[in-house]
Scaffold this motif. Structure first.
Motif, PDB file in Angstrom:
ATOM      1  N   ARG A 185       0.825  -1.198   0.000  1.00 18.01           N
ATOM      2  CA  ARG A 185       0.000   0.000   0.000  1.00 18.01           C
ATOM      3  C   ARG A 185       0.866   1.258   0.000  1.00 18.01           C
ATOM      4  O   ARG A 185       0.643   2.177  -0.786  1.00 18.01           O
ATOM      5  CB  ARG A 185      -0.881  -0.079   1.246  1.00 18.01           C
ATOM      6  N   ALA A 189       1.468   4.069  -2.925  1.00 19.28           N
ATOM      7  CA  ALA A 189       1.257   5.490  -2.645  1.00 19.28           C
ATOM      8  C   ALA A 189       2.449   6.314  -3.126  1.00 19.28           C
ATOM      9  O   ALA A 189       2.286   7.400  -3.671  1.00 19.28           O
ATOM     10  CB  ALA A 189       1.018   5.705  -1.155  1.00 19.28           C
ATOM     11  N   GLN A 198      -1.857  16.107  -6.968  1.00 18.12           N
ATOM     12  CA  GLN A 198      -3.210  16.505  -6.581  1.00 18.12           C
ATOM     13  C   GLN A 198      -4.094  15.284  -6.361  1.00 18.12           C
ATOM     14  O   GLN A 198      -4.819  15.211  -5.367  1.00 18.12           O
ATOM     15  CB  GLN A 198      -3.815  17.368  -7.683  1.00 18.12           C
ATOM     16  N   LEU A 201      -3.233  13.574  -3.147  1.00 19.53           N
ATOM     17  CA  LEU A 201      -3.845  14.264  -2.012  1.00 19.53           C
ATOM     18  C   LEU A 201      -5.326  13.935  -1.928  1.00 19.53           C
ATOM     19  O   LEU A 201      -5.867  13.713  -0.848  1.00 19.53           O
ATOM     20  CB  LEU A 201      -3.686  15.786  -2.178  1.00 19.53           C
ATOM     21  N   SER A 202      -5.983  13.889  -3.096  1.00 17.25           N
ATOM     22  CA  SER A 202      -7.434  13.724  -3.092  1.00 17.25           C
ATOM     23  C   SER A 202      -7.857  12.365  -2.554  1.00 17.25           C
ATOM     24  O   SER A 202      -8.953  12.238  -2.037  1.00 17.25           O
ATOM     25  CB  SER A 202      -8.012  13.949  -4.486  1.00 17.25           C
ATOM     26  N   VAL A 203      -7.009  11.338  -2.672  1.00 28.06           N
ATOM     27  CA  VAL A 203      -7.403  10.050  -2.096  1.00 28.06           C
ATOM     28  C   VAL A 203      -6.886   9.901  -0.665  1.00 28.06           C
ATOM     29  O   VAL A 203      -7.018   8.833  -0.064  1.00 28.06           O
ATOM     30  CB  VAL A 203      -6.943   8.832  -2.930  1.00 28.06           C
ATOM     31  N   GLY A 204      -6.290  10.960  -0.143  1.00 29.01           N
ATOM     32  CA  GLY A 204      -5.903  10.931   1.267  1.00 29.01           C
ATOM     33  C   GLY A 204      -4.479  10.475   1.524  1.00 29.01           C
ATOM     34  O   GLY A 204      -4.117  10.142   2.644  1.00 29.01           O
ATOM     35  N   ILE A 205      -3.637  10.461   0.486  1.00 35.84           N
ATOM     36  CA  ILE A 205      -2.227  10.146   0.693  1.00 35.84           C
ATOM     37  C   ILE A 205      -1.563  11.384   1.269  1.00 35.84           C
ATOM     38  O   ILE A 205      -1.733  12.483   0.745  1.00 35.84           O
ATOM     39  CB  ILE A 205      -1.566   9.740  -0.640  1.00 35.84           C
ATOM     40  N   SER A 206      -0.843  11.208   2.366  1.00 35.34           N
ATOM     41  CA  SER A 206      -0.254  12.373   3.011  1.00 35.34           C
ATOM     42  C   SER A 206       1.165  12.588   2.500  1.00 35.34           C
ATOM     43  O   SER A 206       2.008  11.696   2.542  1.00 35.34           O
ATOM     44  CB  SER A 206      -0.286  12.191   4.524  1.00 35.34           C
TER      45      SER A 206
ATOM     46  N   LEU B  84      -8.543  20.828  -0.933  1.00 35.19           N
ATOM     47  CA  LEU B  84      -7.470  20.700  -1.916  1.00 35.19           C
ATOM     48  C   LEU B  84      -7.032  22.065  -2.451  1.00 35.19           C
ATOM     49  O   LEU B  84      -6.269  22.159  -3.399  1.00 35.19           O
ATOM     50  CB  LEU B  84      -7.922  19.823  -3.082  1.00 35.19           C
ATOM     51  N   PRO B 109      -6.652  16.961   3.667  1.00 36.29           N
ATOM     52  CA  PRO B 109      -7.588  16.232   2.803  1.00 36.29           C
ATOM     53  C   PRO B 109      -7.777  14.789   3.282  1.00 36.29           C
ATOM     54  O   PRO B 109      -8.875  14.236   3.190  1.00 36.29           O
ATOM     55  CB  PRO B 109      -6.915  16.254   1.434  1.00 36.29           C
ATOM     56  N   ALA B 110      -6.701  14.187   3.802  1.00 37.43           N
ATOM     57  CA  ALA B 110      -6.778  12.797   4.254  1.00 37.43           C
ATOM     58  C   ALA B 110      -7.819  12.629   5.354  1.00 37.43           C
ATOM     59  O   ALA B 110      -8.546  11.632   5.398  1.00 37.43           O
ATOM     60  CB  ALA B 110      -5.414  12.335   4.750  1.00 37.43           C
ATOM     61  N   VAL B 113     -11.167  12.473   3.832  1.00 37.95           N
ATOM     62  CA  VAL B 113     -11.407  11.180   3.193  1.00 37.95           C
ATOM     63  C   VAL B 113     -11.822  10.171   4.258  1.00 37.95           C
ATOM     64  O   VAL B 113     -12.752   9.395   4.072  1.00 37.95           O
ATOM     65  CB  VAL B 113     -10.162  10.686   2.430  1.00 37.95           C
ATOM     66  N   ILE B 118     -14.862  12.477  -0.370  1.00 43.32           N
ATOM     67  CA  ILE B 118     -13.737  12.349  -1.293  1.00 43.32           C
ATOM     68  C   ILE B 118     -14.079  13.031  -2.604  1.00 43.32           C
ATOM     69  O   ILE B 118     -15.233  13.052  -3.025  1.00 43.32           O
ATOM     70  CB  ILE B 118     -13.361  10.860  -1.511  1.00 43.32           C
ATOM     71  N   GLN B 119     -13.076  13.630  -3.213  1.00 41.03           N
ATOM     72  CA  GLN B 119     -13.304  14.342  -4.465  1.00 41.03           C
ATOM     73  C   GLN B 119     -12.808  13.535  -5.652  1.00 41.03           C
ATOM     74  O   GLN B 119     -11.747  12.926  -5.608  1.00 41.03           O
ATOM     75  CB  GLN B 119     -12.585  15.696  -4.429  1.00 41.03           C
ATOM     76  N   TYR B 141      -6.464   3.785   0.327  1.00 37.60           N
ATOM     77  CA  TYR B 141      -5.264   4.112   1.104  1.00 37.60           C
ATOM     78  C   TYR B 141      -5.550   4.407   2.575  1.00 37.60           C
ATOM     79  O   TYR B 141      -4.838   3.969   3.458  1.00 37.60           O
ATOM     80  CB  TYR B 141      -4.557   5.314   0.471  1.00 37.60           C
ATOM     81  N   THR B 142      -6.610   5.155   2.839  1.00 36.03           N
ATOM     82  CA  THR B 142      -6.859   5.574   4.232  1.00 36.03           C
ATOM     83  C   THR B 142      -7.613   4.521   5.037  1.00 36.03           C
ATOM     84  O   THR B 142      -7.870   4.717   6.213  1.00 36.03           O
ATOM     85  CB  THR B 142      -7.693   6.866   4.277  1.00 36.03           C
ATOM     86  N   ARG B 187     -12.128   4.641  -8.066  1.00 33.48           N
ATOM     87  CA  ARG B 187     -11.093   4.887  -7.058  1.00 33.48           C
ATOM     88  C   ARG B 187     -11.687   5.572  -5.836  1.00 33.48           C
ATOM     89  O   ARG B 187     -11.401   5.207  -4.701  1.00 33.48           O
ATOM     90  CB  ARG B 187      -9.998   5.751  -7.679  1.00 33.48           C
TER      91      ARG B 187
END
Ligand SMILES: Nc1ncnc2c1ncn2[C@@H]1O[C@H](COP(=O)(O)OP(=O)(O)O)[C@@H](O)[C@H]1O
Ligand SMILES: [Mg+2]
Lengths: 317, 297
Positions: A185, A189, A198, A201-206, B84, B109-110, B113, B118-119, B141-142, B187
């Motif tokens: 995972r 990432a 972007q 970030l949008s899927v929550g990856i820091s 974002l 943003p995390a 999520v 989520i966008q 991922y989260t 996704r």
């Protein structure tokens, strides 16, 4: 003259295939270390667009820490763990103090910041460990120091055991990294972040987590190369130059390509050795290894600006 | 009904007072409000004022459309919600954004999520060098609920988008625009969201494909209970699938109402659906519309 360039070297190669193998082996040993370091560059570049000038000094710093801890009486294997800990702390500190405040600044500023890190680590290393040369604790780490003799084609091939160890460890590290990047995972990432900030970030990856991670990986790589190179050449600030050998590898392989870093590293390692032995020494008086890789990379760039293996830029909407 | 949206609500009453013919859809009346955006202002680069007081609310289980032309501020609104904006040097300078009663401004943003918002970004933004399946997996991922649950959801996504299953091993960069849009939505679904902020899913796609993707969005909405805030320039399609709509112009909400009513509204028909009772639109109509709009705002 033409004969010396185009015929004689190949005649020599065929006349003594065992010696050719010896040369290739030596090249492979350095090549795999170049590949490893280039991989560290690529991971950091892909996830933060930072060209990490400090990679070389990280090699020195890791080796110094390892040797320094041992000099304080810590058992060798504990030294490894502690040094890894130090490299992790270094990654966290760099992310906090340097990367996070500079996020969004132009690339050149971040590049300058890594020069700052380099100077800082040089100073810190000298203050803590002193500037004099040290000996790598090869035997204490259980690395065998004998040689293996092989007799291919009725000739003689001498493989130093510490080189064999270096190749095996480096190869395991490369394979391990590839598995990590492709199957886990966090690895996914890292690659995702390299493709699209972007979206990552949008899927929550820091960003912060990934940055600490890739700098820590660069630290692990620094330690392994530091041990392997230090076992051959001793531990001093001159060790830094091995990281600069990764530059032509990156020019060849492309800054963003993981495969490119690996193949480029091996290629440069072997080609520069071949060139030195068969062309450099007889024709140019030797010492070509310092510049051959750069010239090779420049020639390749003339024809392929994205490098030999630069990941194809996929254009499609 | 209480008035969460402030200014937007006043306008809504004005419109509803002349237009309301049937009760609002269930999603509006009986279900709780998930997301409330109250009068937000957004500034880019410290100087460019882009949103000038936008208010809207997203009810649980609904599809809420955010309509408007290019540059109206739809994307900015969505990014303000999903946090974002920072990486674009944008900033929410006024107003509040509340999700489930809790302010979600200036969060990572995390974190959002993990809260279930989520966008799906405009232009899809798939990870080009990752395979379709790897792209889907990054959506998880989260999550911390284990491999089995993630695998189940992967199958669910493949059920909604069979095309993605066929293409699972292809690098996303080599798939078609429609497949990439599906990949981006899939996704997002992999994060087990409660609300998806979906930005311009129709962009650059053939009408048939747009229809198909909106159909899937609707069934995800109905079967999985996922709420959508949908930014679209394609008013026609969006209003057919949405329950409620807001129309945004130059950073302001100029009109809002249940989708069915917006579809029948003469101004919407003329300016966003490209049809008119009187046939061709004349400049005089444009002016009167502008005047009315200013009055409403
Ligand atoms: N990063 C940015 N910096 C400055 N201005 C921006 C930025 N992003 C968008 N804008 C401006 O904000 C306005 C609204 O843009 P956007 O939210 O993308 O509209 P929409 O999604 O409705 O087309 C546009 O005028 C655009 O030029
Ligand atoms: Mg937009």
């Amino acid at each position: 003259m033409l004969n010396d360039i185009f015929v004689a070297p190949f005649v020599d190669m065929f006349a003594a295939p065992d010696f050719l193998m010896q040369v290739l082996w030596e090249g492979l040993v350095s090549g795999i270390l170049y590949a490893l370091i280039a991989l560290g560059f690529v991971l950091i570049y892909r996830s933060s667009r930072i060209f990490n000038f400090a990679q070389g000094i990280m090699v020195v710093f890791a080796a110094l820490t390892l040797v320094g801890l041992h000099a304080m009486g810590v058992p060798a294997w504990i030294c490894i763990l502690l040094t890894l800990g130090v490299m992790f702390v270094l990654a966290v500190v760099i992310e906090r103090v340097v990367l996070r405040p500079l996020v969004g600044q132009p690339d050149i500023i971040l590049f300058m910041a890594t020069i700052g890190i380099t100077l800082f680590l040089i100073g810190l290393g000298e203050i803590i460990f002193g500037g004099e040369n040290k000996v790598m604790i090869t035997e204490e780490l259980g690395i065998p120091t004998g040689s293996v003799l092989l007799e291919p084609f009725g000739g003689l091939l001498i493989l130093e055991q510490k080189d064999i160890t270096a190749v095996i460890v480096a190869a395991l590290l490369v394979v391990g990294l590839l598995i990590f990047l492709n199957k886990t995972r966090m690895g996914r990432a890292i690659r995702a972040l390299g493709d699209d900030h972007q979206a990552a970030l949008s899927v929550g990856i820091s960003l912060q987590t990934i940055w600490v991670l890739v700098w820590f990986i660069a630290g692990i790589i620094a330690l392994v190369t530091g041990i392997a190179w230090g076992a051959r050449a001793g531990v001093s600030f001159a060790l830094e130059v091995i990281a600069y050998k990764a530059l032509p590898v990156l020019m060849l392989g492309g800054l963003e390509s993981i495969t490119g870093a690996i193949i480029g590293g091996l290629m440069i390692g072997m080609l520069e050795k071949l060139f030195e032995i068969y062309w450099g020494q007889p024709l140019l008086g030797g010492n070509t290894e310092t510049w051959f890789a750069f010239v090779l990379a420049l020639i390749v760039l003339l024809f392929r600006p994205q490098g030999l293996f630069g990941e194809r830029i996929i254009e499609r909407v | 009904m209480p008035c969460p949206g402030g200014g937007a609500c006043r306008r809504r009453e004005i419109w509803n007072s002349c237009k309301r013919s049937k009760p609002m859809p269930d999603a509006e009346n009986t279900q709780e409000t998930l997301l409330e955006v109250n009068n937000i202002e957004v500034i880019y680069n410290h100087v460019i004022l882009v949103l000038k007081g936008v208010s809207l609310s997203v009810p649980k289980g609904g599809i809420t459309a955010l309509l408007g032309g290019n540059g109206a501020g739809k994307t900015t609104t969505l990014k303000a919600i999903s946090n974002l904006l920072h990486s674009e040097r944008g900033e929410v300078t006024k107003g509040s954004i509340i999700y489930r009663g809790e302010s979600v401004q200036d969060r990572d943003p995390a974190e959002l999520v993990r809260k279930g918002v989520i966008q799906v970004m405009e232009g899809r933004h798939c990870f080009q060098h990752l395979t379709v399946e790897e792209n889907l997996m990054t959506g998880a991922y989260t999550r911390r609920d284990g491999r089995a649950a993630v695998e189940r959801d992967l199958e669910m996504v493949y059920d909604y988008f069979p095309r993605l299953k066929e293409r699972r091993k292809s690098q996303a960069g080599y798939t078609s625009g429609g497949e990439q849009q599906m990949c981006a939505i899939g996704r997002a679904l992999m994060s087990r969201p409660e609300t998806i902020l979906l930005d311009e899913p129709s962009m650059g796609l053939a009408p048939q494909l747009v229809e198909q993707i909106f159909g899937i969005v609707k069934s995800v909405n109905e079967n999985e209970g996922v709420s959508f805030l949908l930014a679209e320039q394609n008013t026609n399609v969006a209003l057919r699938f949405a329950h409620y709509g807001y129309i945004l112009e130059s950073g302001r909400v100029v009109m809002d109402g249940p989708a069915a009513e917006l579809r029948e509204n003469p101004d919407v028909k003329e300016f966003y659906l490209g049809m008119s009772d009187e046939g061709r639109k004349s400049f005089r109509d444009v002016r009167s519309y502008r005047r009315r709009k200013r009055w409403l705002a």
